[in-house]
Design an enzyme around this catalytic site. Structure first.
Site, PDB file in Angstrom:
ATOM      1  N   SER A   1      -8.825   6.982   9.232  1.00  0.00           N
ATOM      2  CA  SER A   1     -10.080   6.352   9.627  1.00  0.00           C
ATOM      3  C   SER A   1      -9.914   5.719  10.999  1.00  0.00           C
ATOM      4  O   SER A   1      -8.822   5.226  11.339  1.00  0.00           O
ATOM      5  CB  SER A   1     -10.484   5.272   8.621  1.00  0.00           C
ATOM      6  OG  SER A   1     -11.589   4.515   9.106  1.00  0.00           O
TER       7      SER A   1
ATOM      8  N   TYR B   1      -8.719  -2.266   4.114  1.00  0.00           N
ATOM      9  CA  TYR B   1      -8.910  -0.820   4.211  1.00  0.00           C
ATOM     10  C   TYR B   1      -8.314  -0.304   5.518  1.00  0.00           C
ATOM     11  O   TYR B   1      -7.616   0.721   5.538  1.00  0.00           O
ATOM     12  CB  TYR B   1     -10.401  -0.507   4.130  1.00  0.00           C
ATOM     13  CG  TYR B   1     -10.777   0.927   4.400  1.00  0.00           C
ATOM     14  CD1 TYR B   1     -10.630   1.905   3.428  1.00  0.00           C
ATOM     15  CD2 TYR B   1     -11.317   1.300   5.637  1.00  0.00           C
ATOM     16  CE1 TYR B   1     -10.997   3.228   3.667  1.00  0.00           C
ATOM     17  CE2 TYR B   1     -11.686   2.615   5.889  1.00  0.00           C
ATOM     18  CZ  TYR B   1     -11.521   3.572   4.904  1.00  0.00           C
ATOM     19  OH  TYR B   1     -11.882   4.877   5.145  1.00  0.00           O
TER      20      TYR B   1
END
Length: 242
Positions: A137, A151
């Site tokens: 990501s 995250y």
């Protein structure tokens, strides 16, 4: 070609499955719980003329990872895609159990899948070689303050895994690469509690919009192709310049 895609029946995973199907990959798609999405994606993939098998598996359980790969059979590629943000908010206000679950799904499970992928693809384990693509990501380098630091930290771990594992298995016939999407129009944001996040963040990207799942899928397909035969140990950012 036969490729396993984890988290392969919704969002980016489903787009990857359909893109690879058009390239002639037979597919095995792992998924967590959405049976309807799994069936819809399976039918869509089979409509392209390739075979598709879906397997429901909780990747946070090592025995489920083993079962998924056992059902997948002989493989030439793995897309390590399953993940979720699970929560939005400052780290100090995030429950410890949510932090643990986020790291468990986005990093520990990704490591377990990568381990199994090497054992399935690596020539020293009886495989024929192949490609492992880890979906990271853009958050891994941005940190995602105020939204999901945990995250971002987990995905930074995925980037480190891509680099280290690529060097570890380069002599085993396995290329290990990554793709780091930015803000992409999927349900991951609604699932975490902010359905309007794409519209809020998209215009802030240098290209002025959110990405679409197929744009990430095209990058994955290229990395899995012979055109990327000298690419390993790197993560390709697909984030609109952010």
């Amino acid at each position: 070609m036969r490729t396993l895609v984890t988290g392969g029946t919704r969002g980016i995973g489903a787009a990857v499955a359909l893109r690879l199907a058009r390239d002639g990959h037979d597919l095995v798609l792992g998924y967590a719980s959405d049976d309807r999405a799994a069936e819809e994606t399976r039918l869509a993939v089979e409509d392209t003329g390739v075979s598709c098998h879906v397997v429901r598996a909780d990747l946070t359980e090592p025995e489920s990872v083993d079962r998924l790969f056992a059902e997948a059979g002989a493989l030439t590629g793995v897309v390590n895609n399953a993940g979720a943000t699970l929560h939005l908010g400052p780290l100090a206000q995030t429950p410890p159990e949510v932090i643990a679950a986020t790291v468990d799904l986005n990093l520990t499970a990704a490591l377990l899948v990568a381990r199994a992928a090497v054992r399935a693809l690596g020539t020293s384990y009886g495989g024929g070689g192949g490609v492992l693509v880890n979906i990271s990501s853009g958050a891994a380098t941005l940190g995602s303050p105020g939204e999901y630091v945990q995250y971002a930290a987990a995905k930074a771990g995925v980037d480190a895994m891509t680099l280290g594992l690529a060097q570890e298995v380069a002599g085993d016939g396995v290329r290990v690469v990554g793709v780091a999407p930015g803000i992409v129009r999927t349900t991951i944001h609604a699932d975490a509690g902010e359905p309007g996040r794409v519209d809020r963040v998209g215009p802030l990207v240098p290209l002025g919009r959110a990405g679409e799942p197929h744009e990430v899928a095209d990058a994955v397909a290229w990395l899995m192709s012979d055109e990327a035969s000298y690419v390993t140990g790197t993560t390709l950012r697909v984030a609109g310049g952010r």
